[in-house]
Design an enzyme around this catalytic site. Structure first.
Site, PDB file in Angstrom:
ATOM      1  N   ARG A 157       2.725  -5.668 -12.020  1.00  0.00           N
ATOM      2  CA  ARG A 157       1.498  -4.924 -12.301  1.00  0.00           C
ATOM      3  C   ARG A 157       0.533  -5.794 -13.095  1.00  0.00           C
ATOM      4  NH1 ARG A 157       5.906  -1.496 -13.456  1.00  0.00           N
ATOM      5  NH2 ARG A 157       5.996   0.394 -12.161  1.00  0.00           N
ATOM      6  N   LYS A 181       6.268  -0.044 -17.406  1.00  0.00           N
ATOM      7  CA  LYS A 181       5.875   1.230 -17.995  1.00  0.00           C
ATOM      8  C   LYS A 181       6.963   1.726 -18.935  1.00  0.00           C
ATOM      9  CE  LYS A 181       2.951   2.688 -14.139  1.00  0.00           C
ATOM     10  NZ  LYS A 181       2.699   3.723 -13.099  1.00  0.00           N
ATOM     11  N   HIS A 256      -3.661  -4.403  -7.765  1.00  0.00           N
ATOM     12  CA  HIS A 256      -2.583  -3.568  -7.241  1.00  0.00           C
ATOM     13  C   HIS A 256      -2.408  -3.757  -5.733  1.00  0.00           C
ATOM     14  CE1 HIS A 256      -0.030  -0.912  -9.501  1.00  0.00           C
ATOM     15  NE2 HIS A 256       0.078  -0.107  -8.470  1.00  0.00           N
ATOM     16  N   ARG A 259       0.184  -6.215  -5.216  1.00  0.00           N
ATOM     17  CA  ARG A 259       1.503  -5.623  -5.438  1.00  0.00           C
ATOM     18  C   ARG A 259       1.964  -4.871  -4.195  1.00  0.00           C
ATOM     19  NH1 ARG A 259       5.114  -3.668  -9.474  1.00  0.00           N
ATOM     20  NH2 ARG A 259       5.390  -1.401  -9.496  1.00  0.00           N
ATOM     21  N   HIS A 282      10.443   0.314  -9.927  1.00  0.00           N
ATOM     22  CA  HIS A 282      10.278   1.741  -9.662  1.00  0.00           C
ATOM     23  C   HIS A 282      11.541   2.507 -10.015  1.00  0.00           C
ATOM     24  CE1 HIS A 282       7.005   0.849  -6.438  1.00  0.00           C
ATOM     25  NE2 HIS A 282       6.489   0.956  -7.645  1.00  0.00           N
ATOM     26  N   TYR A 291       4.492   2.773  -2.011  1.00  0.00           N
ATOM     27  CA  TYR A 291       3.826   1.515  -2.338  1.00  0.00           C
ATOM     28  C   TYR A 291       3.886   0.530  -1.179  1.00  0.00           C
ATOM     29  CZ  TYR A 291       2.670   2.076  -7.264  1.00  0.00           C
ATOM     30  OH  TYR A 291       2.094   2.463  -8.441  1.00  0.00           O
TER      31      TYR A 291
END
Length: 311
Positions: A157, A181, A256, A259, A282, A291
């Site tokens: 990211r 995250k 993104h 990604r 993830h 994604y």
């Protein structure tokens, strides 16, 4: 306004935001979004029902009415969905903390959103874009090429990219430690192309720091070494867009997108979906499916090819 003078709704929103920041390690971007959405909803409740409104009195009809005001202001379904997601998280916390018996937000349906993802460039387009990072278009070609190599080559990211420090490069293991995250850490492979770009960039990084008599652990530097010298996510976005357009990619390309391209191209080349999930960081396989822009048929094909009970 003193805390005790604030409406209960506003106080509880503030306590939840503090929990997000201090206990869950939410990113600054997430914090800004939640703060904006919850303060807006709290202001709506106070304006509609008065400063004395109690959180226990809020029902699902009130949340639906609030979403209606967002539509009246011209906001999109995506914006309303983001607001509802923040409100749901807040009420889940309120229920766990004993402020309400159950979440009224659970009864509010999420607005149906069009299934749209940015178009992923082909492998050939991405190779051309990375190889096209030259002095003709890039302010700092070695740094900007490294940005492309890490975003596309590692699938990280934007926030993970700018958060990388020198100590996070593990040359012996050919890996990079990234913080995702919720402050979750994972290692991503440092491929040959990315390693080559890194070796080309590091001497220039050191030269610029010495000339400015500065020190920083940040891997990626802004060109003028402003502040602590660390490159920002906003700057990365501008760099990626400029170089993408210069090399024939669509104008909507952003970090993104690279990604997305990482996951999609790995799958096209035969990578296992679980491995891609791990590399992208993830928690849920369904997120990886989204994604990588997979169809149900593609997921089934991966399952049939790789799962021992499918054969």
């Amino acid at each position: 306004m003193a805390e005790e003078a604030k409406p209960e709704i506003v106080l509880l929103a503030g306590r939840f935001l503090s929990t997000l920041q201090n206990e869950r390690g939410s990113s600054p971007h997430t914090m800004r979004a939640y703060e904006r959405e919850l303060h807006s909803f709290a202001a709506y409740l106070v304006q509609t029902f008065g400063a004395g409104v109690q959180i226990k009195r809020v029902e699902h009809q009130h949340i639906r009415a609030y979403l209606g005001t967002l539509y009246e202001k011209g906001l999109s379904k995506a914006s309303a969905a983001r607001a509802l997601a923040a409100i749901r998280s807040w009420f889940k916390w309120l229920a766990r903390s004993g402020y309400v018996e159950q979440s009224p937000a659970a009864l509010v349906a999420t607005p149906k959103l069009p299934k749209h993802l940015p178009r992923v460039p082909t492998i050939e387009q991405m190779n051309r874009a990375v190889d096209g990072v030259t002095e003709d278009f890039a302010a700092w070609p070695e740094r900007d090429r490294l940005i492309f190599e890490l975003l596309y080559g590692c699938g990280i990211r934007n926030a993970e990219l700018v958060g990388i420090d020198l100590k996070d490069i593990h040359w012996a293991n050919e890996a990079i430690l990234v913080r995702g995250k919720g402050r979750k850490e994972r290692y991503v492979p440092l491929g040959d192309a990315a390693a080559q770009a890194l070796r080309a960039y590091l001497p220039q990084r050191e030269t610029r720091l010495q000339a400015a008599r500065k020190q920083t652990e940040a891997l990626l530097l802004n060109a003028k070494l402003r502040g602590n010298g660390r490159l920002t996510t906003r700057s990365v976005g501008r760099i990626v867009k400029t170089l993408a357009i210069a090399n024939g990619l669509p104008a909507e390309v952003h970090p993104h997108t690279l990604r997305h391209a990482f996951g999609t191209h790995m799958l096209e080349e035969g990578a296992d979906l679980r491995a891609i999930q791990e590399l992208l960081g993830h928690e849920r396989l369904s997120t990886t499916q989204r994604y990588t822009q997979l169809t149900v048929g593609q997921v089934a094909e991966v399952y049939d090819r790789t799962h021992p009970r499918a054969k």
